[in-house]
Write a protein that holds these residues in place. Structure first.
Motif, mmCIF file in Angstrom:
data_model
loop_
_atom_site.group_PDB
_atom_site.id
_atom_site.type_symbol
_atom_site.label_atom_id
_atom_site.label_comp_id
_atom_site.label_asym_id
_atom_site.label_seq_id
_atom_site.Cartn_x
_atom_site.Cartn_y
_atom_site.Cartn_z
ATOM 1 N N ASP A 194 60.114 -51.681 5.057
ATOM 2 C CA ASP A 194 59.530 -52.843 5.729
ATOM 3 C C ASP A 194 60.476 -54.027 5.514
ATOM 4 O OD1 ASP A 194 58.158 -55.148 6.412
ATOM 5 O OD2 ASP A 194 56.249 -54.511 5.552
ATOM 6 N N GLU A 195 61.294 -54.305 6.538
ATOM 7 C CA GLU A 195 62.304 -55.366 6.464
ATOM 8 C C GLU A 195 61.855 -56.634 7.209
ATOM 9 O OE1 GLU A 195 65.248 -55.380 4.912
ATOM 10 O OE2 GLU A 195 65.637 -53.269 4.423
ATOM 11 N N GLN B 173 59.090 -57.862 -2.091
ATOM 12 C CA GLN B 173 57.722 -58.076 -1.623
ATOM 13 C C GLN B 173 57.535 -59.539 -1.241
ATOM 14 O OE1 GLN B 173 55.481 -56.419 -4.956
ATOM 15 N NE2 GLN B 173 55.311 -54.475 -3.884
ATOM 16 N N SER C 66 51.830 -54.990 -2.530
ATOM 17 C CA SER C 66 52.498 -55.026 -1.231
ATOM 18 C C SER C 66 51.664 -55.749 -0.173
ATOM 19 C CB SER C 66 52.766 -53.598 -0.758
ATOM 20 O OG SER C 66 51.538 -52.879 -0.629
ATOM 21 N N THR D 288 62.845 -59.314 4.657
ATOM 22 C CA THR D 288 64.122 -59.193 3.947
ATOM 23 C C THR D 288 65.322 -59.005 4.851
ATOM 24 O OG1 THR D 288 63.561 -56.856 3.643
ATOM 25 C CG2 THR D 288 63.215 -58.318 1.769
ATOM 26 N N GLU E 131 58.395 -52.683 0.895
ATOM 27 C CA GLU E 131 59.235 -53.858 1.128
ATOM 28 C C GLU E 131 60.314 -53.880 0.043
ATOM 29 O OE1 GLU E 131 56.196 -57.381 1.653
ATOM 30 O OE2 GLU E 131 55.363 -55.746 0.426
ATOM 31 N N HIS F 219 51.666 -55.676 4.328
ATOM 32 C CA HIS F 219 52.319 -55.127 5.517
ATOM 33 C C HIS F 219 51.710 -55.612 6.828
ATOM 34 C CE1 HIS F 219 54.741 -52.447 3.042
ATOM 35 N NE2 HIS F 219 53.653 -52.125 2.382
#
Length: 428
Positions: A240-241, A210, A135, A244, A207, A137
């Motif tokens: 976690d957008e 990812q 991941s 996306t 996510e 972030h």
């Protein structure tokens, strides 16, 4: 001159501030899906400033909104009522699917994730966080502490205790050979086992696809299955957008909706594309979670009028022109075209993704061993052909990332695919 600018860059900026290409380029202007460099070379842009130019370069509707707002007032801070901020918050709260939602604006995805971690740990009174392997972030102290990709986590020091969960990379790891249903079941059992050996975590942050990890994703439904386990224990789910969201995956407006049979996440973060290049990030959460902080807080630059004006214009354009549907249609054509090419190139291990979020993983032929030098060579060859793409991946950045603006048309998709085909064939 570019060489002079490169020398000045190296003299005053950090060594770890990455630049693409052996001869880095200076982008001077853009229009639609194209950008130009300082030498006047024109490129088809398939990376959009790391997925930030979501609709188009120099989109007239956004440019007009920014110009008009700049003529009135640019900034006042969150200490004063701010009409554009309220209006954009109302729209995002409604689109989020989160009941009784509250929205807090930041200036980046990093800051949004940092805020989500603050909320989750304060609400749950726990500093333990579950995160996915591979991941990414963000680059704040707390965000790198939960990043499961060593190439982007420069320190092991962290204010959080982080435990990493299986499941974010479908085609690698101990469960890769299983069917989708068996894969999900194995990951769920692993999560249950992990939770049996730790104090109750505050949240799982994940996510849906990812981003920096190379556009990898689990089977649809994994996070829904995880949420059943988490919900039983009161553990929050943070989606976690940042990369996306806003219809980029084509099939859904938010990435979490591919895993949404148990409802929306407790907390959702967003950024990048909503501002179309302006600095907007944010957090959406149920009111009881957002309001759990027991001290005052503000955001000096989060929600500033000029960025909110850009966000409102950009979101309106996105929805009125059904760019999510365009991402589904044109992205579907592009990924199938790239898969057909990749089938004839031994160095391509996998072409994956959905919508206009496509990863091409490069390995040494016949193996799963990463080949970052070859990936870099393909990226260079694509640039020579007039196409800009990104890189990523959890295995030495050996995945190419393809993420054009969502207004990409079929002719441009074909043009970009042809350039990528030539670049991939050049490494055979």
């Amino acid at each position: 001159m570019t060489n002079d600018l490169l020398g000045r860059h190296r003299a005053v900026l950090p060594d770890w501030l990455a630049l693409y290409y052996e001869e880095p380029l200076e982008i001077t202007h853009g229009e639609g899906r194209h950008v130009w460099d300082a030498q006047g070379n024109r490129y088809l842009d398939f990376f959009g400033g790391i997925l930030t130019t979501m609709t188009a370069h120099a989109l007239p509707e956004v440019t007009k909104a920014v110009s008009e707002q700049a003529g009135r007032i640019i900034h006042s801070s969150t200490l004063y009522l701010n009409r554009p901020m309220v209006e954009l918050a109302e729209r995002i709260a409604q689109l989020s699917g989160i009941p009784d939602a509250r929205v807090f604006f930041t200036t980046s995805g990093t800051e949004a994730n940092d805020t989500a971690l603050l909320l989750a740990t304060a609400y749950r009174r726990s500093n333990t966080i579950l995160a996915m392997r591979n991941s990414y972030h963000g680059r704040s102290f707390s965000a790198v502490g939960i990043t499961g990709n060593s190439g982007w986590s420069p320190t092991s020091l962290s204010p959080l205790q982080t435990l990493y969960v299986h499941g974010g990379v479908r085609t690698r790891g101990p469960f890769a050979s299983l069917s989708d249903d068996a894969y999900i079941a194995a990951c769920v059992e692993d999560l249950k086992d992990l939770l049996g050996h730790t104090r109750a975590p505050a949240a799982l942050i994940a996510e849906p696809v990812q981003g920096v990890g190379g556009f990898t994703a689990p089977p649809d439904g994994l996070y829904a299955a995880f949420r059943e386990v988490l919900h039983e224990r009161g553990i929050l789910w943070i989606a976690d957008e940042v990369q996306t969201g806003w219809g980029r995956t084509g099939e859904n407006f938010w990435g979490w909706q591919a895993h949404g049979r148990n409802g929306p996440p407790d907390i959702m973060t967003f950024a990048k594309g909503i501002g179309n290049g302006m600095s907007i990030g944010g957090v959406v959460a149920r009111s009881e979670i957002m309001n759990c902080l027991d001290s005052n807080s503000i955001s000096t630059f989060g929600g500033t009028q000029i960025t909110m004006a850009a966000g409102l214009a950009n979101l309106t354009y996105l929805l009125e022109h059904d760019l999510q549907g365009n991402a589904r249609r044109v992205g579907g054509l592009l990924i199938e075209r790239l898969r057909a090419v990749a089938a004839q190139v031994p160095a391509v291990r996998e072409v994956r993704g959905r919508g206009l979020m496509i990863g091409i993983e490069i390995t040494k032929p016949g193996t799963d061993e990463a080949d970052p030098l070859t990936a870099a060579a393909v990226q260079e060859a694509a640039r020579e052909g007039g196409l800009l793409i990104g890189k990523g991946g959890g295995h030495n950045t050996s995945s190419l990332r393809v993420a054009p603006p969502l207004s990409l048309n079929v002719a441009e998709a074909e043009e970009g695919a042809a350039i990528l085909e030539n670049a991939l064939r050049s490494i055979r």
